[in-house]
Enzyme design. Structure first.
Site, mmCIF file in Angstrom:
data_model
loop_
_atom_site.group_PDB
_atom_site.id
_atom_site.type_symbol
_atom_site.label_atom_id
_atom_site.label_comp_id
_atom_site.label_asym_id
_atom_site.label_seq_id
_atom_site.Cartn_x
_atom_site.Cartn_y
_atom_site.Cartn_z
ATOM 1 N N ASP A 165 0.257 -16.050 3.315
ATOM 2 C CA ASP A 165 -0.216 -14.427 3.437
ATOM 3 C C ASP A 165 -1.379 -14.273 2.415
ATOM 4 O OD1 ASP A 165 0.290 -11.744 3.820
ATOM 5 O OD2 ASP A 165 1.660 -11.360 2.049
ATOM 6 N N ASP B 286 -7.555 -13.237 4.925
ATOM 7 C CA ASP B 286 -7.850 -11.702 4.622
ATOM 8 C C ASP B 286 -9.241 -11.588 4.359
ATOM 9 O OD1 ASP B 286 -8.171 -9.397 3.485
ATOM 10 O OD2 ASP B 286 -6.410 -9.377 2.184
ATOM 11 N N GLU C 236 -6.981 -9.473 9.615
ATOM 12 C CA GLU C 236 -7.001 -7.872 8.878
ATOM 13 C C GLU C 236 -8.134 -7.411 9.447
ATOM 14 O OE1 GLU C 236 -6.231 -5.263 4.897
ATOM 15 O OE2 GLU C 236 -4.981 -7.372 5.164
ATOM 16 N N HIS D 2 0.916 -4.280 6.864
ATOM 17 C CA HIS D 2 1.338 -4.710 5.235
ATOM 18 C C HIS D 2 1.635 -3.815 4.410
ATOM 19 C CE1 HIS D 2 -1.134 -8.953 5.403
ATOM 20 N NE2 HIS D 2 -0.838 -8.678 6.408
ATOM 21 N N GLY D 3 2.477 -3.765 3.385
ATOM 22 C CA GLY D 3 3.028 -2.646 2.666
ATOM 23 C C GLY D 3 4.007 -2.108 3.285
ATOM 24 N N ASN E 58 5.514 -6.577 6.693
ATOM 25 C CA ASN E 58 5.581 -7.192 5.521
ATOM 26 C C ASN E 58 6.324 -6.510 4.475
ATOM 27 O OD1 ASN E 58 3.926 -9.091 6.957
ATOM 28 N ND2 ASN E 58 2.291 -9.092 5.366
#
Length: 281
Positions: free
Chosen positions: A82, A104, A134, A202-203, A225
């Site tokens: 990740d 990323d 991303e 994400h988050g 995630n």
């Protein structure tokens, strides 16, 4: 061995109308609890090693741990890097036995992000594993603000990088402890209209569980995630274990009391994202 790639678990999710949990790991106790939770629910799981995890434990060790856990359960387990920030870091994860690389490049100019992500996707695919990228920027609760994903940029990113999954910024925030916000449904629909890729949030801890479930079963978001809410369970259980016997010092004894509540919390997360019982296994 049930080791799987990201594509192995996200393509069935996309076709079946559900999502898979990308559970953020920090050590053996939590990753074992997550693998056992997936086994108990009969659902796939993505075990994720993010930057803080890698700062604590070397990638070759993490790769061996993830692969060992995959060998002891019957459900698909993805060993996922990740937020890899460099080509070299992603290559090290590949060589360590990871089956999925998330590069990323979201802080970089669009063309650079596309170029570098495409190179890592090519490396991953040549080795028979998956790549996530991303587009847009997912910010942090106590840090940099998000930059929402532009649908036109998302279409170009998906087309030119060759990634297997695309992380997007649609109101989600890393490390968010409350669930007061929610995702921008209109922006999600606009992105869905220009790509067939599985989408990633994400988050996910900051997204209300009801919205997570609704989007998992009614959109192209196939991976959420989840880290902060599970770390909060771990921390609370650890505090309780220490307080129950302040004289106790053996960490194996103390940590043995952490896994059950963490496993139960992870089961609830996976169940909230997954298909109905009739669609399992």
């Amino acid at each position: 061995m049930t080791l799987a790639t990201l594509r192995d678990v996200l393509q069935p999710a996309l076709a079946g109308g559900y999502a898979v949990g990308g559970l953020v790991c920090l050590g053996w106790e939590d990753m074992r609890a997550y693998a056992d939770a997936a086994e108990a629910e009969g659902l796939p799981v993505i075990l994720q090693a993010g930057p803080s995890c890698r700062a604590h434990t070397p990638l070759p060790v993490l790769g061996a741990m993830f692969r060992s856990l995959a060998a002891r359960v019957s459900v698909p387990v993805v060993a996922h890097l990740d937020h890899g920030y460099t080509f070299e870091e992603c290559r090290e994860a590949l060589e360590a036995g990871f089956t999925s690389l998330m590069f990323d490049g979201s802080r970089k100019p669009l063309s650079q992000n596309i170029e570098e992500t495409a190179a890592i996707a090519e490396m991953a695919h040549a080795a028979g594993i998956s790549c996530e990228g991303e587009i847009g920027f997912v910010g942090y609760a106590a840090g940099d603000a998000s930059r929402g994903t532009d649908p036109d940029e998302a279409a170009r990113f998906a087309r030119e990088t060759g990634v297997d999954a695309m992380a997007i910024s649609v109101g989600n925030v890393h490390l968010q402890q409350n669930r007061e916000g929610g995702l921008d449904a209109a922006r999600i629909r606009a992105i869905e209209a220009v790509t067939e890729l599985p989408l990633v949030i994400h988050g996910g801890s900051g997204v209300p569980p009801a919205q997570r479930s609704a989007l998992a079963r009614g959109s192209k978001i196939c991976k959420f995630n989840i880290g902060t809410e599970l770390r909060m369970v771990f921390g609370s259980a650890l505090s309780d274990a220490v307080a129950s016997d302040p004289e106790r010092f053996d960490r194996v004894q103390i940590l043995s009391e952490i896994e059950a509540p963490l496993r139960d919390a992870a089961r609830a997360v996976l169940r909230g994202l997954g298909p109905g019982k009739e669609g399992r296994r």
